[in-house]
Scaffold this active site. Sequence first.
Site, PDB file in Angstrom:
ATOM      1  CG  ASN A  79      12.349  31.254   6.786  1.00 10.59           C
ATOM      2  OD1 ASN A  79      11.408  31.475   6.030  1.00 10.59           O
ATOM      3  ND2 ASN A  79      12.785  32.150   7.660  1.00 10.59           N
ATOM      4  CG  HIS A 114      16.675  41.155   6.065  1.00  9.94           C
ATOM      5  ND1 HIS A 114      17.289  41.399   7.274  1.00  9.94           N
ATOM      6  CD2 HIS A 114      15.654  40.296   6.323  1.00  9.94           C
ATOM      7  CE1 HIS A 114      16.676  40.707   8.217  1.00  9.94           C
ATOM      8  NE2 HIS A 114      15.684  40.036   7.669  1.00  9.94           N
ATOM      9  CD  GLU A 117      17.270  40.538   0.868  1.00  9.62           C
ATOM     10  OE1 GLU A 117      17.017  39.354   1.150  1.00  9.62           O
ATOM     11  OE2 GLU A 117      16.665  41.502   1.366  1.00  9.62           O
ATOM     12  CB  SER A 167      13.046  37.717   3.296  1.00  9.41           C
ATOM     13  OG  SER A 167      12.895  39.089   3.621  1.00  9.41           O
ATOM     14  CG  ASP A 217      21.312  38.791   2.768  1.00  5.94           C
ATOM     15  OD1 ASP A 217      20.999  37.584   2.723  1.00  5.94           O
ATOM     16  OD2 ASP A 217      21.048  39.514   3.738  1.00  5.94           O
ATOM     17  CG  HIS A 219      15.250  33.971   2.353  1.00  8.94           C
ATOM     18  ND1 HIS A 219      14.433  33.297   3.240  1.00  8.94           N
ATOM     19  CD2 HIS A 219      15.573  35.146   2.951  1.00  8.94           C
ATOM     20  CE1 HIS A 219      14.251  34.044   4.315  1.00  8.94           C
ATOM     21  NE2 HIS A 219      14.935  35.164   4.170  1.00  8.94           N
ATOM     22  CE  LYS A 275      16.562  33.116   6.797  1.00 12.55           C
ATOM     23  NZ  LYS A 275      17.441  33.871   7.732  1.00 12.55           N
TER      24      LYS A 275
END
Length: 378
Positions: free
Chosen positions: A43, A129, A168, A172, A197, A200, A232
């Site tokens: 990542n 997640h 998110e 992910s 969140d 990423h 990440k």
Amino acid sequence: MPFNLSLAEREAAGLKRSLPAIERVDGRCLYAGGRQYLNFAGNDYLGLSRAPELLAASEQAAHQYGVGAVASPLVVGHQTIHRELEQALCDWLGLEAVMLFSSGFSANQAVIKALPGKEHTLWQDRLNHASLQEAGLLSPARMVRFAHNDMAALERKLTPNSGLIISEGVFSMDGDTAPWPGLVSLARQSGNWLMIDDAHGLGVLGAKGKGTLAEQGLEASDVNIFMGTFGKALGVSGAFVGGSRALIDYLHNLGRSYIYSTHLPPPQAAAVLAAVRLVQQADDKRDHLQTLIRQFREGVSGLPFTLLPSNTAIQPLIVGEEHKTLELAAALKHQGLWTGAIRPPTVPKGSARLRITLSAAHTKADVQQLINALHAAL
């Protein structure tokens, strides 16, 4: 104890996980078993994990502060380097206040277990997640999941002024983004709080790498809770939660995974601070990464697998069956290419995949080598 039977069954089903012994890893390559591989499983999206600025900052902080924080933040663990990092995050993202965590998992646990009570509801995207989902199960609040990125489904489930909506920035495993203007609108209309969140998306998307909200024309102030990670695009590890000063003060007092954990090691905080500064000036890296993403998607368009729609560094190639996914990953490994074979329960049954991740550290030649190997493996 039944674990031997359980492990045997998982191995037979192609679901048993094993721990690789990696000798060294960076954004482009990793080394294992005395061999070098192109790394398409990590990542480190901007290739910063070995940036000289991060290494120098970490080394200097180790000499100045020591290698460990030696206590939880509310005892004597919170040092000036931590405060400097918190202020840099506030300045970068437009947040009123920030607190630091050892991981995104612990950050999500602290927020979701501390904020809502039994009278509240948590609305979570079905593909959120595991850290978010598990925290929701442990929370006293009622948890309701809605169909992935389906704003109509969420709207039908919402009740006014009764809880927290969580989604998110970039998912992910699928690599797609949530429709944040729609989420913000629904949260405001219903009077509910909203949490992102952006593990990423932070550093990769938006002007100055501010993340998914910025990419979609929004501000950090459009959500109540902003969680991001350092492991990440920033190339280190750890996480933060940002929001109002009242929110952060509340979590200082009731966020159990913050209160009862040793603080981030100062060298780690210093490396993250250096990364925050670099990321804001990394438009060239983000542009290069987008070029590689387009190259990869065009190059694998003829393969008999489903490439999920994603314009992010996460490019999921759906194989379907677990054993076939493992076989494809092994064939690529034989060609010197390391990819992540992701299987249930991390992803739904029937959607086993190669989770291919690209980094700004990769070259066009690297990506072409992966494309060629995928075609040759059929």
